[in-house]
Motif scaffolding. Structure first.
Motif, short mmCIF file in Angstrom:
data_model
loop_
_atom_site.label_atom_id
_atom_site.label_comp_id
_atom_site.label_asym_id
_atom_site.label_seq_id
_atom_site.Cartn_x
_atom_site.Cartn_y
_atom_site.Cartn_z
N HIS A 113 0.83 -1.20 0.00
CA HIS A 113 0.00 0.00 0.00
C HIS A 113 0.87 1.25 0.00
CE1 HIS A 113 -3.55 -2.46 0.62
NE2 HIS A 113 -2.82 -3.16 1.47
N CYS A 114 0.60 2.09 -0.97
CA CYS A 114 1.36 3.33 -1.13
C CYS A 114 0.62 4.47 -0.43
CB CYS A 114 1.51 3.64 -2.62
SG CYS A 114 2.54 5.08 -2.96
N PRO A 115 1.32 5.25 0.38
CA PRO A 115 0.66 6.41 0.99
C PRO A 115 0.14 7.37 -0.09
CG PRO A 115 2.77 5.97 2.03
CD PRO A 115 2.70 5.09 0.83
N GLU A 116 -0.91 8.09 0.23
CA GLU A 116 -1.55 9.00 -0.74
C GLU A 116 -0.61 10.08 -1.27
OE1 GLU A 116 -4.73 9.02 -2.07
OE2 GLU A 116 -4.90 7.03 -1.17
N ASP A 117 0.36 10.50 -0.45
CA ASP A 117 1.27 11.58 -0.86
C ASP A 117 2.56 11.04 -1.46
OD1 ASP A 117 2.41 10.54 1.43
OD2 ASP A 117 3.03 12.50 2.22
N SER A 118 2.58 9.76 -1.84
CA SER A 118 3.80 9.14 -2.34
C SER A 118 3.53 8.41 -3.65
CB SER A 118 4.35 8.14 -1.32
OG SER A 118 4.63 8.78 -0.10
N VAL A 119 4.63 8.11 -4.34
CA VAL A 119 4.56 7.34 -5.58
C VAL A 119 5.74 6.37 -5.60
CG1 VAL A 119 5.85 9.04 -6.94
CG2 VAL A 119 4.28 7.48 -8.09
N PHE A 120 5.47 5.14 -6.03
CA PHE A 120 6.54 4.16 -6.19
C PHE A 120 7.24 4.42 -7.52
CE2 PHE A 120 3.73 1.39 -3.45
CZ PHE A 120 4.57 1.42 -2.36
N GLU A 121 8.57 4.19 -7.52
CA GLU A 121 9.34 4.39 -8.74
C GLU A 121 10.47 3.39 -8.82
OE1 GLU A 121 11.54 8.13 -10.82
OE2 GLU A 121 12.31 7.54 -8.85
N ILE A 122 10.63 2.78 -9.99
CA ILE A 122 11.81 2.00 -10.30
C ILE A 122 12.72 2.99 -11.01
CG2 ILE A 122 12.75 0.01 -11.53
CD1 ILE A 122 10.83 -0.99 -9.50
N LYS A 123 13.70 3.53 -10.32
CA LYS A 123 14.49 4.62 -10.87
C LYS A 123 15.39 4.17 -12.02
CE LYS A 123 17.08 8.66 -9.63
NZ LYS A 123 17.44 9.55 -8.55
N PHE A 124 16.09 3.06 -11.82
CA PHE A 124 16.99 2.53 -12.84
C PHE A 124 16.56 1.09 -13.15
CE2 PHE A 124 19.63 5.49 -10.25
CZ PHE A 124 19.80 6.47 -11.21
N PRO A 125 15.61 0.90 -14.07
CA PRO A 125 15.07 -0.44 -14.32
C PRO A 125 16.13 -1.49 -14.64
CG PRO A 125 13.77 1.21 -15.46
CD PRO A 125 14.96 1.91 -14.90
N ASN A 126 17.16 -1.12 -15.36
CA ASN A 126 18.19 -2.09 -15.72
C ASN A 126 19.03 -2.55 -14.53
OD1 ASN A 126 17.42 -2.08 -18.41
ND2 ASN A 126 18.81 -0.42 -18.93
N LEU A 127 19.03 -1.77 -13.46
CA LEU A 127 19.77 -2.14 -12.25
C LEU A 127 18.85 -2.62 -11.14
CD1 LEU A 127 22.18 0.93 -12.04
CD2 LEU A 127 22.73 -1.35 -12.90
N ASP A 128 17.66 -2.05 -11.07
CA ASP A 128 16.78 -2.29 -9.93
C ASP A 128 15.81 -3.46 -10.12
OD1 ASP A 128 18.01 -0.07 -8.86
OD2 ASP A 128 16.42 1.33 -9.45
N ILE A 129 15.79 -4.02 -11.30
CA ILE A 129 14.98 -5.22 -11.55
C ILE A 129 15.94 -6.33 -11.92
CG2 ILE A 129 13.17 -6.29 -12.93
CD1 ILE A 129 12.02 -3.48 -13.40
N THR A 130 16.01 -7.33 -11.06
CA THR A 130 16.94 -8.43 -11.31
C THR A 130 16.20 -9.76 -11.19
OG1 THR A 130 17.61 -8.52 -8.99
CG2 THR A 130 18.95 -7.16 -10.47
N GLY A 131 16.69 -10.75 -11.91
CA GLY A 131 16.11 -12.07 -11.86
C GLY A 131 17.16 -13.13 -12.07
N VAL A 132 16.86 -14.32 -11.59
CA VAL A 132 17.75 -15.46 -11.79
C VAL A 132 16.89 -16.68 -12.13
CG1 VAL A 132 19.61 -14.64 -10.28
CG2 VAL A 132 17.79 -16.06 -9.34
N VAL A 133 17.53 -17.62 -12.83
CA VAL A 133 16.89 -18.89 -13.13
C VAL A 133 17.46 -19.93 -12.17
CG1 VAL A 133 16.50 -20.66 -14.88
CG2 VAL A 133 16.63 -18.26 -15.55
N ALA A 134 16.57 -20.58 -11.43
CA ALA A 134 17.01 -21.60 -10.46
C ALA A 134 17.32 -22.89 -11.17
CB ALA A 134 15.92 -21.81 -9.41
#
Length: 134
Positions: A113-134
């Motif tokens: 839940h995001c507060p009303e006065d805030s916004v979520f942001e992925i600032k650097f998608p290439n760095l801040d979104i990571t994944g691995v294959v198990a």
């Protein structure tokens, strides 16, 4: 802005403009792949799908993050057998917003839940979104 809007308000209305807060978020996920699929290609496709879903254009102030939306965006790619785990966490290091946000205390029923006065942001998608294959 308040001066401009003041011309349009009724006598008993007031205008209050507050500073918004940016909450920088990162995503880590783990997937398994179907046999016969190239793991690197599947992972790259999942990363692109996650980036598209979490693009800053899709978020406004008070928009919540829903875990199942992220899981579905990842799972709906060819070659994905399962989404083992998805983790969301905030980043407030140098270069990011300094807002301290406790993700765990704002999460319930698979939704952050995001507060009303805030916004979520992925600032650097290439760095801040990571994944691995198990």
């Amino acid at each position: 802005i308040a001066l401009y809007l003041d011309r349009f308000r009724l006598a008993n209305e007031s205008i209050e403009i507050l500073d918004g807060q940016i909450i920088n978020v990162a995503v880590d996920f783990i997937i398994t792949t179907e046999p016969g699929f190239n793991r690197t290609v599947v992972l790259a496709t999942c990363l692109d799908a996650c980036k598209a879903l979490l693009d800053r254009q899709h978020f406004t102030f008070g928009t919540n993050l829903v875990y199942s939306d992220i899981q579905n965006a990842i799972h709906d790619n060819p070659g994905v057998r399962s989404v083992v785990d998805v983790k969301l966490y905030t980043i407030n290091e140098s270069g990011y917003s300094s807002i301290a946000f406790d993700m765990a205390s704002h999460t319930s029923n698979g939704e952050v839940h995001c507060p009303e006065d805030s916004v979520f942001e992925i600032k650097f998608p290439n760095l801040d979104i990571t994944g691995v294959v198990a």
